[in-house]
Design a protein around this motif. Structure first.
Motif, mmCIF file in Angstrom:
data_model
loop_
_atom_site.group_PDB
_atom_site.id
_atom_site.type_symbol
_atom_site.label_atom_id
_atom_site.label_comp_id
_atom_site.label_asym_id
_atom_site.label_seq_id
_atom_site.Cartn_x
_atom_site.Cartn_y
_atom_site.Cartn_z
ATOM 1 N N ALA A 79 19.712 23.412 23.647
ATOM 2 C CA ALA A 79 20.600 22.893 22.602
ATOM 3 C C ALA A 79 20.598 23.807 21.384
ATOM 4 O O ALA A 79 21.636 24.047 20.756
ATOM 5 C CB ALA A 79 20.173 21.484 22.203
ATOM 6 N N ALA A 80 19.427 24.343 21.040
ATOM 7 C CA ALA A 80 19.337 25.232 19.881
ATOM 8 C C ALA A 80 20.131 26.511 20.115
ATOM 9 O O ALA A 80 20.823 27.003 19.216
ATOM 10 C CB ALA A 80 17.877 25.558 19.588
ATOM 11 N N LEU A 81 20.063 27.056 21.323
ATOM 12 C CA LEU A 81 20.790 28.285 21.618
ATOM 13 C C LEU A 81 22.297 28.063 21.567
ATOM 14 O O LEU A 81 23.041 28.857 20.989
ATOM 15 C CB LEU A 81 20.386 28.820 22.989
ATOM 16 C CG LEU A 81 19.047 29.568 23.059
ATOM 17 C CD1 LEU A 81 18.677 29.856 24.508
ATOM 18 C CD2 LEU A 81 19.119 30.862 22.257
ATOM 19 N N LEU A 82 22.749 26.987 22.189
ATOM 20 C CA LEU A 82 24.182 26.715 22.189
ATOM 21 C C LEU A 82 24.680 26.424 20.773
ATOM 22 O O LEU A 82 25.814 26.765 20.417
ATOM 23 C CB LEU A 82 24.505 25.551 23.123
ATOM 24 C CG LEU A 82 24.247 25.832 24.611
ATOM 25 C CD1 LEU A 82 24.517 24.588 25.440
ATOM 26 C CD2 LEU A 82 25.114 26.992 25.091
ATOM 27 N N ILE A 169 26.044 42.099 16.797
ATOM 28 C CA ILE A 169 26.613 40.899 16.172
ATOM 29 C C ILE A 169 26.309 39.680 17.037
ATOM 30 O O ILE A 169 26.055 38.578 16.528
ATOM 31 C CB ILE A 169 28.130 41.071 15.971
ATOM 32 C CG1 ILE A 169 28.389 42.062 14.844
ATOM 33 C CG2 ILE A 169 28.805 39.729 15.674
ATOM 34 C CD1 ILE A 169 29.852 42.354 14.624
ATOM 35 N N PHE A 170 26.336 39.881 18.352
ATOM 36 C CA PHE A 170 25.986 38.799 19.264
ATOM 37 C C PHE A 170 24.481 38.581 19.310
ATOM 38 O O PHE A 170 23.995 37.453 19.296
ATOM 39 C CB PHE A 170 26.505 39.116 20.671
ATOM 40 C CG PHE A 170 25.824 38.341 21.770
ATOM 41 C CD1 PHE A 170 26.091 36.994 21.958
ATOM 42 C CD2 PHE A 170 24.915 38.964 22.602
ATOM 43 C CE1 PHE A 170 25.454 36.275 22.947
ATOM 44 C CE2 PHE A 170 24.275 38.252 23.605
ATOM 45 C CZ PHE A 170 24.552 36.910 23.779
ATOM 46 N N ARG A 171 23.724 39.673 19.340
ATOM 47 C CA ARG A 171 22.283 39.555 19.559
ATOM 48 C C ARG A 171 21.539 38.921 18.392
ATOM 49 O O ARG A 171 20.679 38.050 18.574
ATOM 50 C CB ARG A 171 21.685 40.934 19.841
ATOM 51 C CG ARG A 171 20.230 40.889 20.286
ATOM 52 C CD ARG A 171 19.567 42.242 20.219
ATOM 53 N NE ARG A 171 19.367 42.665 18.825
ATOM 54 C CZ ARG A 171 18.627 43.715 18.479
ATOM 55 N NH1 ARG A 171 18.066 44.460 19.412
ATOM 56 N NH2 ARG A 171 18.476 44.040 17.207
ATOM 57 N N ASN A 172 21.830 39.355 17.177
ATOM 58 C CA ASN A 172 21.007 38.955 16.038
ATOM 59 C C ASN A 172 20.971 37.448 15.777
ATOM 60 O O ASN A 172 19.891 36.880 15.547
ATOM 61 C CB ASN A 172 21.451 39.713 14.787
ATOM 62 C CG ASN A 172 21.116 41.190 14.873
ATOM 63 O OD1 ASN A 172 20.310 41.611 15.707
ATOM 64 N ND2 ASN A 172 21.731 41.996 14.020
ATOM 65 N N PRO A 173 22.111 36.731 15.788
ATOM 66 C CA PRO A 173 22.037 35.276 15.572
ATOM 67 C C PRO A 173 21.216 34.568 16.643
ATOM 68 O O PRO A 173 20.533 33.581 16.355
ATOM 69 C CB PRO A 173 23.508 34.841 15.613
ATOM 70 C CG PRO A 173 24.280 36.056 15.275
ATOM 71 C CD PRO A 173 23.506 37.191 15.866
ATOM 72 N N VAL A 174 21.278 35.081 17.883
ATOM 73 C CA VAL A 174 20.514 34.466 18.960
ATOM 74 C C VAL A 174 19.023 34.644 18.714
ATOM 75 O O VAL A 174 18.231 33.703 18.844
ATOM 76 C CB VAL A 174 20.914 35.073 20.315
ATOM 77 C CG1 VAL A 174 19.984 34.573 21.414
ATOM 78 C CG2 VAL A 174 22.357 34.718 20.644
ATOM 79 N N LEU A 175 18.615 35.853 18.349
ATOM 80 C CA LEU A 175 17.199 36.098 18.088
ATOM 81 C C LEU A 175 16.702 35.268 16.905
ATOM 82 O O LEU A 175 15.570 34.765 16.918
ATOM 83 C CB LEU A 175 16.958 37.585 17.833
ATOM 84 C CG LEU A 175 17.139 38.511 19.039
ATOM 85 C CD1 LEU A 175 16.848 39.956 18.653
ATOM 86 C CD2 LEU A 175 16.248 38.085 20.194
ATOM 87 N N GLU A 176 17.537 35.124 15.888
ATOM 88 C CA GLU A 176 17.155 34.288 14.749
ATOM 89 C C GLU A 176 16.905 32.850 15.205
ATOM 90 O O GLU A 176 15.921 32.205 14.802
ATOM 91 C CB GLU A 176 18.261 34.307 13.683
ATOM 92 C CG GLU A 176 18.400 35.628 12.941
ATOM 93 C CD GLU A 176 19.580 35.617 11.990
ATOM 94 O OE1 GLU A 176 20.210 34.549 11.817
ATOM 95 O OE2 GLU A 176 19.886 36.679 11.426
ATOM 96 N N THR A 177 17.794 32.343 16.061
ATOM 97 C CA THR A 177 17.655 30.980 16.552
ATOM 98 C C THR A 177 16.376 30.808 17.361
ATOM 99 O O THR A 177 15.640 29.829 17.197
ATOM 100 C CB THR A 177 18.873 30.605 17.424
ATOM 101 O OG1 THR A 177 20.055 30.644 16.617
ATOM 102 C CG2 THR A 177 18.717 29.217 18.020
ATOM 103 N N VAL A 178 16.098 31.767 18.247
ATOM 104 C CA VAL A 178 14.907 31.683 19.089
ATOM 105 C C VAL A 178 13.638 31.719 18.238
ATOM 106 O O VAL A 178 12.712 30.929 18.448
ATOM 107 C CB VAL A 178 14.890 32.818 20.126
ATOM 108 C CG1 VAL A 178 13.556 32.863 20.860
ATOM 109 C CG2 VAL A 178 16.025 32.634 21.128
ATOM 110 N N HIS A 179 13.594 32.618 17.260
ATOM 111 C CA HIS A 179 12.403 32.716 16.426
ATOM 112 C C HIS A 179 12.205 31.442 15.594
ATOM 113 O O HIS A 179 11.068 30.996 15.391
ATOM 114 C CB HIS A 179 12.492 33.946 15.519
ATOM 115 C CG HIS A 179 12.160 35.232 16.219
ATOM 116 N ND1 HIS A 179 10.886 35.555 16.617
ATOM 117 C CD2 HIS A 179 12.941 36.268 16.602
ATOM 118 C CE1 HIS A 179 10.888 36.743 17.208
ATOM 119 N NE2 HIS A 179 12.123 37.187 17.220
ATOM 120 N N GLN A 180 13.300 30.858 15.115
ATOM 121 C CA GLN A 180 13.183 29.608 14.366
ATOM 122 C C GLN A 180 12.660 28.499 15.266
ATOM 123 O O GLN A 180 11.815 27.690 14.866
ATOM 124 C CB GLN A 180 14.542 29.224 13.771
ATOM 125 C CG GLN A 180 14.986 30.123 12.628
ATOM 126 C CD GLN A 180 16.405 29.825 12.169
ATOM 127 O OE1 GLN A 180 17.073 28.947 12.718
ATOM 128 N NE2 GLN A 180 16.878 30.550 11.176
#
Length: 227
Positions: A79-82, A169-180
């Motif tokens: 859910a966090a990733l989506l 642009i695609f990668r960075n928001p995903v990594l931020e979400t995973v680390h959070q």
């Protein structure tokens, strides 16, 4: 254990009884959705049978009851990733000011957004998939989409550096979400380490596929037709 390190059920008498999800829910007094959330967050130990079915050790569940259930169910990683799609859209809008983005015509901009959304869904499947085959299929499809993007970037005249910037642009928001998300987990959680490893592997492999496709289009070998 499986080749990717996921524990596989190896029942032995000293381990005590192993039970399925329905019985585990009865013991804990929760529904299957809540148990999945606790399992995905690494707070409830789970083992997979060779057939991919979840099994729980009754002793682990009893110990959880004695210590008290998790204080607050965490958001499942899927859910966090989506949900990070909104953050991706925000960053994508900021790219409008980049010089290279001006080379994207309307159809290319639509394809760029669709590729980003599809990649996010595939990454989610690769990270939370319950079987190695499911995760590998998502990764293969991710490589294909990344190659499509690399070819499109070549046709639009983007340099490899510019194509990579757009990919980030695609990668960075995903990594931020995973680390959070990982920040809310136990630092010693083996599950957390596996999640981060899968995310990084997916990102690395798709970036390699994108750059390879861009290079093939920009520098075709003799006899090949540029993309």
């Amino acid at each position: 254990m499986t080749s990717d390190g996921t524990p596989v059920l190896a029942a032995s008498p000293e381990d005590g009884p192993w039970i399925g999800m329905r019985r585990a829910c009865e013991i804990l007094g929760v529904n299957q959705s809540t148990l999945r959330t606790w399992t995905d967050s690494g707070r409830v130990p789970v083992f997979l049978t060779p057939g991919g079915h979840r099994r729980y050790r009754e002793a682990d569940l009893r110990a959880l009851l004695e210590s008290g259930p998790p204080s607050a169910p965490t958001t499942p990683l899927s859910a966090a990733l989506l949900a990070s799609h909104d953050r991706y859209e925000q960053v994508a809008r900021q790219a409008l000011s980049s010089p290279w983005f001006e080379r994207f015509d309307l159809p290319a901009r639509r394809q760029f957004r669709l590729l980003g959304t599809s990649m996010l869904n595939l990454l989610t499947t690769h990270v939370v998939g319950t079987t190695p085959a499911e995760r590998e299929h998502a990764l293969d499809r991710g490589r294909e989409l990344a190659s499509e993007y690399g070819e499109m970037a070549t046709r639009l005249g983007l340099t490899l550096a510019e194509a990579t910037e757009a990919f980030l642009i695609f990668r960075n928001p995903v990594l931020e979400t995973v680390h959070q998300w990982l920040g809310g987990q136990s630092p010693s959680s083996r599950h957390s380490s596996e999640v981060l490893g899968r995310v990084n592997h997916f990102m690395d492999q798709t970036l390699i596929a994108m750059t390879a496709a861009h290079e093939r289009g920009a520098h075709p070998r003799p006899g090949e037709t540029p993309s």
